[in-house]
Design a protein around this motif. Structure first.
Motif, PDB file in Angstrom:
ATOM      1  N   ASP A   1       0.832  -1.205   0.000  1.00  0.00           N
ATOM      2  CA  ASP A   1       0.000   0.000   0.000  1.00  0.00           C
ATOM      3  C   ASP A   1       0.869   1.258   0.000  1.00  0.00           C
ATOM      4  OD1 ASP A   1      -2.276  -1.612   0.105  1.00  0.00           O
ATOM      5  OD2 ASP A   1      -2.299  -1.621   2.297  1.00  0.00           O
ATOM      6  N   LEU A   2       1.960   1.206   0.747  1.00  0.00           N
ATOM      7  CA  LEU A   2       2.878   2.346   0.811  1.00  0.00           C
ATOM      8  C   LEU A   2       3.476   2.650  -0.557  1.00  0.00           C
ATOM      9  CD1 LEU A   2       4.770   4.369   2.343  1.00  0.00           C
ATOM     10  CD2 LEU A   2       6.319   2.451   2.693  1.00  0.00           C
ATOM     11  N   PHE A   3       3.974   1.614  -1.224  1.00  0.00           N
ATOM     12  CA  PHE A   3       4.615   1.826  -2.518  1.00  0.00           C
ATOM     13  C   PHE A   3       3.617   2.278  -3.589  1.00  0.00           C
ATOM     14  CE2 PHE A   3       7.954  -1.207  -0.835  1.00  0.00           C
ATOM     15  CZ  PHE A   3       8.947  -0.244  -0.762  1.00  0.00           C
TER      16      PHE A   3
ATOM     17  N   ARG B   1      11.354  13.583   1.709  1.00  0.00           N
ATOM     18  CA  ARG B   1      10.152  13.081   2.385  1.00  0.00           C
ATOM     19  C   ARG B   1       8.997  12.969   1.393  1.00  0.00           C
ATOM     20  NH1 ARG B   1       8.168  12.811   7.695  1.00  0.00           N
ATOM     21  NH2 ARG B   1       5.922  13.036   7.926  1.00  0.00           N
ATOM     22  N   LEU B   2       8.362  11.811   1.408  1.00  0.00           N
ATOM     23  CA  LEU B   2       7.157  11.579   0.622  1.00  0.00           C
ATOM     24  C   LEU B   2       6.062  11.150   1.588  1.00  0.00           C
ATOM     25  CD1 LEU B   2       8.646   9.392  -2.285  1.00  0.00           C
ATOM     26  CD2 LEU B   2       8.395  11.884  -2.243  1.00  0.00           C
ATOM     27  N   GLU B   3       4.859  11.643   1.390  1.00  0.00           N
ATOM     28  CA  GLU B   3       3.762  11.237   2.263  1.00  0.00           C
ATOM     29  C   GLU B   3       2.438  11.319   1.526  1.00  0.00           C
ATOM     30  OE1 GLU B   3       3.357  13.824   5.673  1.00  0.00           O
ATOM     31  OE2 GLU B   3       4.406  15.429   4.616  1.00  0.00           O
ATOM     32  N   ASN B   4       1.511  10.492   1.985  1.00  0.00           N
ATOM     33  CA  ASN B   4       0.192  10.461   1.368  1.00  0.00           C
ATOM     34  C   ASN B   4      -0.800   9.906   2.386  1.00  0.00           C
ATOM     35  OD1 ASN B   4      -1.817  10.744  -0.505  1.00  0.00           O
ATOM     36  ND2 ASN B   4      -1.021   9.241  -1.953  1.00  0.00           N
TER      37      ASN B   4
ATOM     38  N   TYR C   1       0.878   7.125   4.854  1.00  0.00           N
ATOM     39  CA  TYR C   1       2.107   6.514   4.345  1.00  0.00           C
ATOM     40  C   TYR C   1       3.199   7.577   4.292  1.00  0.00           C
ATOM     41  CZ  TYR C   1      -1.627   3.446   2.787  1.00  0.00           C
ATOM     42  OH  TYR C   1      -2.751   2.657   2.753  1.00  0.00           O
ATOM     43  N   VAL C   2       4.377   7.228   4.789  1.00  0.00           N
ATOM     44  CA  VAL C   2       5.485   8.186   4.829  1.00  0.00           C
ATOM     45  C   VAL C   2       6.787   7.480   4.454  1.00  0.00           C
ATOM     46  CG1 VAL C   2       6.816   9.797   6.245  1.00  0.00           C
ATOM     47  CG2 VAL C   2       4.365   9.502   6.682  1.00  0.00           C
ATOM     48  N   VAL C   3       7.568   8.136   3.611  1.00  0.00           N
ATOM     49  CA  VAL C   3       8.938   7.700   3.323  1.00  0.00           C
ATOM     50  C   VAL C   3       9.840   8.879   3.660  1.00  0.00           C
ATOM     51  CG1 VAL C   3      10.568   6.888   1.587  1.00  0.00           C
ATOM     52  CG2 VAL C   3       8.170   6.176   1.469  1.00  0.00           C
TER      53      VAL C   3
ATOM     54  N   THR D   1      20.069   6.688   5.439  1.00  0.00           N
ATOM     55  CA  THR D   1      18.984   5.964   6.098  1.00  0.00           C
ATOM     56  C   THR D   1      17.633   6.335   5.498  1.00  0.00           C
ATOM     57  OG1 THR D   1      20.235   5.910   8.175  1.00  0.00           O
ATOM     58  CG2 THR D   1      17.879   5.503   8.318  1.00  0.00           C
ATOM     59  N   VAL D   2      16.766   5.336   5.355  1.00  0.00           N
ATOM     60  CA  VAL D   2      15.415   5.592   4.874  1.00  0.00           C
ATOM     61  C   VAL D   2      14.427   4.884   5.800  1.00  0.00           C
ATOM     62  CG1 VAL D   2      15.517   3.634   3.249  1.00  0.00           C
ATOM     63  CG2 VAL D   2      13.814   5.438   2.917  1.00  0.00           C
ATOM     64  N   SER D   3      13.382   5.600   6.185  1.00  0.00           N
ATOM     65  CA  SER D   3      12.339   5.041   7.042  1.00  0.00           C
ATOM     66  C   SER D   3      11.044   4.927   6.251  1.00  0.00           C
ATOM     67  CB  SER D   3      12.117   5.929   8.275  1.00  0.00           C
ATOM     68  OG  SER D   3      13.275   5.951   9.089  1.00  0.00           O
TER      69      SER D   3
END
Length: 215
Positions: A127-129, A142-145, A158-160, A166-168
């Motif tokens: 779902d995130l991708f 930062r990506l978010e939706n 969803y947050v990247v 480092t990536v969360s």
């Protein structure tokens, strides 16, 4: 002024001019060197970001296929259970894990992957991708939706987040403010939860660092 004194003054003037030119040349050289270093660092960071995007896209395909043989490559085994919010996966898994002092082997992970997948709601990776465009990380950190469904108490988020190497990756649910406003009589409108997976780019690949669960 005699000729000798005039000659001395002329030499001093020429020497001062040469020193100024030398200083200017030195400063120019240092500036060029600093600019070159910055450009080199920028290129290195850009290359790392491109590699991180490529690795995240590989991860996306691994989770789409639910391919344990690809997914387990992001984890370094033996894996300490302290890096994951792991309590009751299944009876056999928990017994072996506790008997090993909280250490999870590759074989144990693969054998119990379906239960681990469900326990951590790893379907959230898919779902995130779908919710964000990983390619946008080339220019963003930062990506978010969010996904809201009409007349439902929960919405999904969803947050990247990228921080250096480092990536969360974070996914979860939260109370929908519009629904809460429309249903003031309901004390709890959503079973809020969030899971965050942190990976680090090392040796040309993403390596699992830690998982945190809230809610």
């Amino acid at each position: 002024m005699n000729k000798f004194a005039y000659f001395i003054l002329l030499l001093l003037a020429v020497s001062a001019g040469c020193n100024q030119e030398s200083g200017a040349g030195k400063n120019g050289s240092e500036t060029a060197k600093n600019n070159g270093t910055r450009a080199q660092n920028d290129t290195s960071l850009a290359a790392k970001r491109i590699l991180m995007i490529a690795e995240l896209k590989k991860m996306q395909q691994a989770f789409i296929a639910k391919d344990v043989n690809q997914i387990e490559k992001y984890f370094d085994f033996p894996l300490a259970d302290s890096t994951m919010s792991m309590f009751d996966v299944n009876e056999e898994f928990d017994q072996v894990r506790k008997g090993n002092g909280g250490i999870i082997s590759r074989a144990l992970f693969i054998k119990n992957f379906n239960d681990i997948y469900d326990y951590f709601q790893m379907g959230g990776f898919n779902d995130l991708f779908k919710a964000v465009n990983i390619a946008e990380l080339k220019d963003k950190t930062r990506l978010e939706n969010e996904s809201h469904v009409e007349d439902e108490g929960c919405y999904s988020f969803y947050v990247v987040q990228v921080d250096g190497d480092t990536v969360s990756l974070q996914y979860g649910t939260n109370s929908d403010p519009k629904y809460r406003e429309a249903h003031p009589d309901q004390e709890e409108v959503c079973g809020e939860s969030a899971q965050q997976w942190t990976f680090k780019l090392e040796g040309g690949r993403l390596r699992f660092i830690k998982e945190t669960t809230a809610g």
